[in-house]
Scaffold this motif. Structure first.
Motif: not given
Ligand SMILES: Cc1cc2nc3c(=O)[nH]c(=O)nc-3n(C[C@H](O)[C@H](O)[C@H](O)COP(=O)(O)OP(=O)(O)OC[C@H]3O[C@@H](n4cnc5c(N)ncnc54)[C@H](O)[C@@H]3O)c2cc1C
Ligand code: SF4
Length: 501
Positions: A171, A173, A205, A210, A212-213, A215
């Motif tokens: 992930t 961030y 992708t 993954r 997570r923008t 954040v």
């Protein structure tokens, strides 16, 4: 077997840049594609010397003679594979790298111009997209282990791709609203159109990464939460603490800004405009920071300053001065100071310099001059000499050399002081060193289970180093998580650029 005489038959040639009046009326890239004929000719200049110093010049260890020969013989699929074996994102380095490999090209030893390595690289990278649209290579088996990558610049993205392909769940961030780090909103489109980032993100992708923008780790989620959710963490937050000059009189005037404020604002309006004409750039609070019709003064001599220059011309500046503290460098390598194959101190003319503006060397700003309303109207400069005494820089102004340059917009592009002081650091238990960077152990851990890479570790540097460090940190994380086999690690944390001993 490469052509042993290619460099004797062909001179170094690059594709012609788009004409200045055309390119400053839009934001598209300066260089058009080179075309297959030119690039095969240029690849033919590589003689596959016995000890290819270009490998050592490139922090990624790109297999340059191999892919030059594959291009020369028209073996594009194999060239694409060879390049991707060492470099996750050759479309970024091929467009943006200053090419220390070319400074180390053996042709330079005999006084010849180096092979156009970077240009061959970008053509192979674009061939990869044209051939199979960057086919995803997802892992066939999941390891069941999970990694958090904080920061989505080239270091974070390279590590994310390596780890995802090794079967880990990754992930990324990112506190910004879009992925890419400085590639996205720092570097203007005329150097890197953002479609190249988007194509690569589609591949990541599809490989399971993954994103997570919006954040900010340390604020929107705590380090404790991130650690609880993942088996390892990679910090790749960049070195975005801009150097300032608070002691210079007039620094607080309206119209005096950090260069990054100008670049980010401009890049955001270009992104929002799509193919249309961008609106005037403003800061998030609405303060105008557009160069249209203004006398612009850029302070600094590096990449950031050149990017501000190109942006100012595209915004329609009335005039631009670029000020440098140091004297004008020589046009050619000074072999006594920077012997081949090290990176030479020479005058670097970016395409932005061809577009206009005046460069002024060996000067320092003494004052930002008020127009009487709190708005800057000029900078007062003096000619200076600079010496290093006990490692400290001493700047001495020449008496009687002061003069004013008109300025409605002043941009400070005087470097970076390491990674930003932010809540994440204390939460993860790491501290900035004297250079504002985060130290790591030889296995890239800053503290147990928390790894660091890219500008955050190295200090403000280059994309090629960020990718190399991201790959190497990914290899260390893979080992830490008990992954099967080794991932490639092109550099160790202590690795430095080639230097004369
Ligand atoms: C204007 C400019 C032009 C440049 N031009 C060139 C060039 O032409 N060629 C070249 O080789 N290099 C160039 N560079 C340098 C190059 O861009 C950097 O070396 C490279 O981007 C560093 O990559 P990175 O992944 O370490 O960090 P960055 O690209 O800086 O990315 C760090 C990311 O971390 C995010 N982040 C920070 N803190 C948090 C947090 N708490 N939570 C979530 N996200 C966080 C940031 O928002 C950012 O997106 C340029 C630099 C600048 C400033
Ligand atoms: S990444 Fe940079 S140093 Fe490496 S081969 Fe490409 S242009 Fe040369």
């Amino acid at each position: 077997m490469p052509d042993p005489n290619g460099f004797l038959r062909y001179d170094r040639r690059l594709p012609a840049r788009r004409p200045v009046p055309v390119r400053i009326s839009d934001w598209r890239e300066v260089y058009p594609p080179a075309g297959e004929e030119l690039i095969r000719e240029q690849a033919t200049r590589c003689m596959d010397c016995g000890i290819p110093f270009c490998h050592d010049g490139c922090p990624l260890g790109n297999r340059i003679p191999d892919w030059n020969d594959l291009v020369r013989t028209g073996n594009w699929d194999a060239a694409v594979d060879s390049l991707h074996a060492t470099n996750n994102f050759p479309e970024f380095t091929g467009r943006l790298c200053p090419a220390p490999c070319e400074a180390a090209c053996v042709l330079g030893l005999g006084g010849q111009q180096p092979v156009t390595i970077k240009q061959v690289e970008v053509e192979i990278a674009d061939a990869a997209v044209a051939r199979d649209g960057l086919r995803p290579r997802p892992a066939s088996v999941s390891t069941g282990r999970s990694v958090a990558v904080v920061g989505s610049g080239p270091a974070g993205l390279a590590a994310a791709q390596q780890l995802a392909r090794a079967g880990h769940t990754v992930t990324v961030y990112e506190r910004d609203d879009a992925i890419g780090g400085l590639l996205r909103y720092g570097i203007p489109d005329f150097k890197l159109e953002k479609q190249h980032i988007d194509k690569r993100l589609a591949q990541l992708t599809a490989e399971g990464v993954r994103f997570r923008t919006g954040v900010e780790v340390g604020v929107d989620v705590t380090a404790e939460q991130v650690r609880a959710e993942h088996d390892a963490v990679l910090l790749a937050c960049g070195a975005l603490q801009g150097r300032d000059t608070p002691e210079t009189p007039g620094r607080a005037l309206r119209g005096v800004h950090q260069a990054m404020a100008h670049l980010v604002a401009a890049n955001r309006v270009v992104a929002a405009a799509g193919d249309g004409k961008p609106a005037p750039a403003t800061l998030p609070d609405g303060t105008p920071i557009d160069a249209a019709g203004k006398h612009v003064v850029i302070i600094g001599g590096g990449d950031t300053a050149a990017d501000c220059l190109g942006v100012a011309h595209r915004q329609g500046a009335a005039g631009v001065h670029q000020l440098d503290l140091y004297p004008e460098p020589p046009a050619e390598r000074d072999a006594a100071r920077d012997p081949w194959p090290t990176w030479p101190w020479v005058l670097r003319n970016y395409p932005a310099h061809e577009e206009g503006g005046e460069r002024v060397f060996a000067v320092a700003v003494q004052e930002f001059v008020d127009d009487g309303t709190g708005q800057v109207r000029a900078v007062r400069i003096a000619e200076v000499t600079v010496e290093k005494v006990d490692g400290r820089r001493i700047v001495t102004a020449l008496p009687g050399s002061e003069r004013e340059i008109p300025a409605d917009l002043v941009l400070l592009a005087i470097g970076f002081e390491g990674t930003e002081e932010q809540p994440l650091l204390a939460q993860f238990g790491v501290t900035r060193n004297g250079r504002g960077a985060i130290d790591s152990r030889p296995d890239w851990q800053a503290t147990d289970g928390v790894f660091v890479a890219g500008d955050m570790h190295r200090g403000a540097s280059l994309i090629v180093w960020a990718i190399a460090e991201g790959r190497a940190a990914a290899a260390a994380i893979h080992t830490y998580l008990g992954g099967v086999g080794d991932l490639p690690a092109p550099v160790d944390p202590a690795r430095q650029p080639l230097a004369a001993r």
